[in-house]
Write a protein that holds these residues in place. Structure first.
Motif, mmCIF file in Angstrom:
data_model
loop_
_atom_site.group_PDB
_atom_site.id
_atom_site.type_symbol
_atom_site.label_atom_id
_atom_site.label_comp_id
_atom_site.label_asym_id
_atom_site.label_seq_id
_atom_site.Cartn_x
_atom_site.Cartn_y
_atom_site.Cartn_z
ATOM 1 N N ALA B 83 1.012 -1.136 0.023
ATOM 2 C CA ALA B 83 -0.099 0.082 -0.102
ATOM 3 C C ALA B 83 0.759 1.111 -0.112
ATOM 4 N N VAL B 84 2.012 1.308 0.812
ATOM 5 C CA VAL B 84 2.970 2.357 0.969
ATOM 6 C C VAL B 84 3.529 2.286 -0.543
ATOM 7 N N ASP B 85 4.089 1.465 -0.851
ATOM 8 C CA ASP B 85 4.847 1.537 -2.196
ATOM 9 C C ASP B 85 3.890 2.008 -3.318
ATOM 10 N N ARG B 86 2.557 1.773 -3.180
ATOM 11 C CA ARG B 86 1.623 2.152 -4.334
ATOM 12 C C ARG B 86 1.740 3.738 -4.379
ATOM 13 N N VAL B 87 1.604 4.298 -3.145
ATOM 14 C CA VAL B 87 1.497 5.811 -3.179
ATOM 15 C C VAL B 87 2.897 6.408 -3.662
#
Lengths: 168, 117
Positions: B83-87
């Motif tokens: 999820a963090v990597d997506r941002v």
């Protein structure tokens, strides 16, 4: 003659467990009203993602829902209610077979020019000191949500959008 | 959200132990690096292994810390969840940082670089 039971929503493309609650919940709106603060926004998001996880929404969709709703709600807190601590936000959600329909209503200040920001990313810079620290929110909303619409009616902001539940 | 600091040679690993890096804690996160920025530390690794969620405020805070630490220092990220990597990817800010799968991998990179010198 007994009518046939309502069709179960088709989530065959998604890996999750079908829960009993989903049958009663699909299509019925969930309405929440809460103070416009960052702390309340966080609580609401933790509650909502927990609830949606229990309904069998997949990890990817949950993460997109969490991000879009958090961005929208924080925008309301920080801009619509920039000058007041007494704002209230109403959130209405409708869980459909492939989408989550969302409506966020508040009676704070209108969007500048009464329009949705375009949400373009600031240009990248090679210079560390010039890197953007903000302006990402509307870009993320516009990228991860669909049919984003804004209206100002009778002193209130109404923002509607849809988030796909299909796992990518 | 708390920041836990560990020194490994010339590198400080700052572990963010909250699950959400969001608008509520963005300022506290930034403030948590002010003392470190005053030191002579050469390299900082932000270990985000506990962070399950980051929004644009959280991303802005990470960029602010990157600027605060200054161009004389190396600042790398580790342990990004999907999820963090997506941002980072959607905003193209992943191109700004060196991102390691774990803090251990980040530290191993530093050791290799210094032994090659």
């Amino acid at each position: 003659m007994v009518p046939p039971p309502p069709a179960r929503p088709d989530r065959s493309g998604m890996k999750h467990v079908h829960t009993q609650a989903l049958d009663g919940v699909v299509g019925k709106p969930i309405s929440l009203s809460f103070p416009a603060s960052e702390a309340d926004t966080r609580q609401i998001m933790v509650l909502l993602t927990g609830m949606l996880r229990a309904e069998g929404i997949g990890r990817d969709a949950l993460s997109r829902i969490d991000l879009v709703l958090s961005e929208v709600l924080n925008n309301v807190v920080e801009h619509a209610f920039a000058d007041t601590l007494d704002g209230q936000i109403s959130l209405k959600l409708r869980l459909l077979p492939n989408h989550l329909e969302c409506t966020v209503t508040d009676n704070g200040q209108a969007l500048p020019n009464g329009q949705l920001p375009k949400g373009r990313l600031a240009p990248m810079s090679d210079n560390r000191a010039d890197l953007p620290e903000g302006g990402f929110g509307w870009y993320l909303i516009r990228t991860l949500a669909e049919n984003v619409q804004y209206r100002r009616l009778a002193g209130a902001n109404h923002l509607r959008f849809v988030i796909s539940l299909n796992e990518t | 959200m708390e920041l836990r600091q560990e020194t490994h040679g010339d590198t400080v690993v700052m572990r963010c132990d909250g699950t959400r890096l969001d608008a509520l804690v963005a300022l506290k996160f930034k403030d948590g690096f002010r003392d470190l920025a005053e030191t002579e530390v050469e390299r900082v690794v932000l270990d985000m292994a506990d962070v399950e969620f980051m929004d644009s405020s959280g991303l802005g805070a990470v960029v602010a810390v990157y600027k605060l630490l200054g161009s004389e220092r190396r600042f790398d990220l580790a342990g990004l969840s999907d999820a963090v990597d997506r941002v980072f990817k959607l905003t193209r800010m992943d191109s700004i940082f060196t991102i390691f799968p774990t803090a251990e991998a980040a530290l191993a990179d530093g050791a290799a670089a210094s032994s090659a010198a």
